[in-house]
Design a protein around this motif. Structure first.
Motif, PDB file in Angstrom:
ATOM      1  N   LEU A 251       0.839  -1.201   0.000  1.00  0.00           N
ATOM      2  CA  LEU A 251       0.000   0.000   0.000  1.00  0.00           C
ATOM      3  C   LEU A 251       0.871   1.247   0.000  1.00  0.00           C
ATOM      4  N   VAL A 252       1.872   1.263   0.855  1.00  0.00           N
ATOM      5  CA  VAL A 252       2.768   2.417   0.944  1.00  0.00           C
ATOM      6  C   VAL A 252       3.497   2.641  -0.378  1.00  0.00           C
ATOM      7  N   GLU A 253       3.963   1.584  -0.993  1.00  0.00           N
ATOM      8  CA  GLU A 253       4.651   1.711  -2.287  1.00  0.00           C
ATOM      9  C   GLU A 253       3.712   2.249  -3.353  1.00  0.00           C
ATOM     10  N   ALA A 254       2.449   1.846  -3.304  1.00  0.00           N
ATOM     11  CA  ALA A 254       1.465   2.332  -4.275  1.00  0.00           C
ATOM     12  C   ALA A 254       1.224   3.829  -4.095  1.00  0.00           C
ATOM     13  N   VAL A 255       1.176   4.291  -2.855  1.00  0.00           N
ATOM     14  CA  VAL A 255       1.013   5.718  -2.590  1.00  0.00           C
ATOM     15  C   VAL A 255       2.220   6.490  -3.119  1.00  0.00           C
TER      16      VAL A 255
END
Length: 270
Positions: A251-255
């Motif tokens: 999720l963090v990488e997608a953000v």
């Protein structure tokens, strides 16, 4: 969709777990620790396309005051006349920074998105100084005396900008196993609600979370939004220019990878 039907008030005890994680920040929002990863979204700022000017937001305010137009300006800002009577006294002599508090969005024709990274690079300073959080200690050369150039709409304090909120909800939908049906809870801090007795918490679906931005009883996005299973948390402190997203590394990488969001890792934050 009726927001108040989609998001029902629930007992404030639902936010107890966040209070236990961060007992010192209950008035401005609860900051969750990295669980297991985290990233900070930087609230959007905008620049006038024709170029910057040395005139500041405070200069404009002083010119309006000198022309005797402050009553007119106040009426335009608050047509219902509901501002407390002592606000003028409190603001007398204060610097008008240009920073909004609460909801914000693209100003319209003639303005372009100004990335924090672009401004920081021009000043030769970090986007967020080491040890700091996204807030008024950042990009100091952009507001050395407190007020920004009138040709810049600086980041809003206390609330993610509208376009980034919508975009973030889209990322969360793609990274939540139940998608739009994911059960979520939203907490609003007392600095937004003015309710110092009870925690204000609503429950609803992630598919309806974009509409929370315009909840008629609030002036801001939620201080905390989280999945019922606590797999991710979005935290927006009323005193900051950044919003923290906590959750799985994917999720963090997608953000971080989303081209319409500006996000940074701040490894010194918990």
């Amino acid at each position: 969709m009726d927001i108040e039907d989609a998001w029902a008030r629930v007992p404030g005890e639902a936010a107890r777990w966040l209070h236990d994680l961060d007992p010192d920040h209950c008035y401005s929002g609860f900051e969750p620790p990295r669980r297991p990863d985290s990233v900070w979204l930087l609230h959007a700022m905008y620049a006038w396309e024709e170029g910057l000017v040395t005139t500041t937001h405070d200069d404009v305010h002083q010119s309006v005051a000198a022309a005797g137009l402050t009553d007119t300006a106040a009426a335009l800002a608050d047509p219902a006349g509901e501002l407390p009577g002592d606000v003028g006294d409190l603001l007398e002599g204060a610097i008008v920074t240009g920073t909004d508090l609460g909801r914000s969005g693209h100003p319209g024709t003639g303005w372009r998105r100004l990335r924090w990274k672009e401004l920081a690079r021009g000043f030769g300073e970090p986007v967020v100084p080491e040890g700091e959080l996204p807030g008024n200690r950042c990009l100091r050369q952009g507001h050395p005396a407190g007020s920004w150039s009138a040709a810049i709409q600086p980041p809003a304090e206390g609330c993610l900008d509208r376009e980034s909120w919508y975009r973030l909800i889209g990322v969360l939908l793609r990274h939540s196993p139940s998608g739009s049906g994911t059960r979520c809870l939203a907490y609003y801090c007392p600095l937004i609600t003015a309710d110092w007795e009870d925690e204000t918490v609503f429950a609803g679906r992630l598919g309806d979370a974009a509409a929370l931005y315009d909840h008629p009883a609030m002036s801001s996005c939620p201080s905390d939004l989280w999945a019922e299973d606590r797999s991710w948390v979005v935290y927006c402190d009323w005193d900051l220019w950044g919003t923290k997203v906590v959750g799985p590394a994917a999720l963090v990488e997608a953000v971080l990878a989303d081209p319409d969001l500006e996000a940074v890792r701040l490894p010194w934050t918990r």
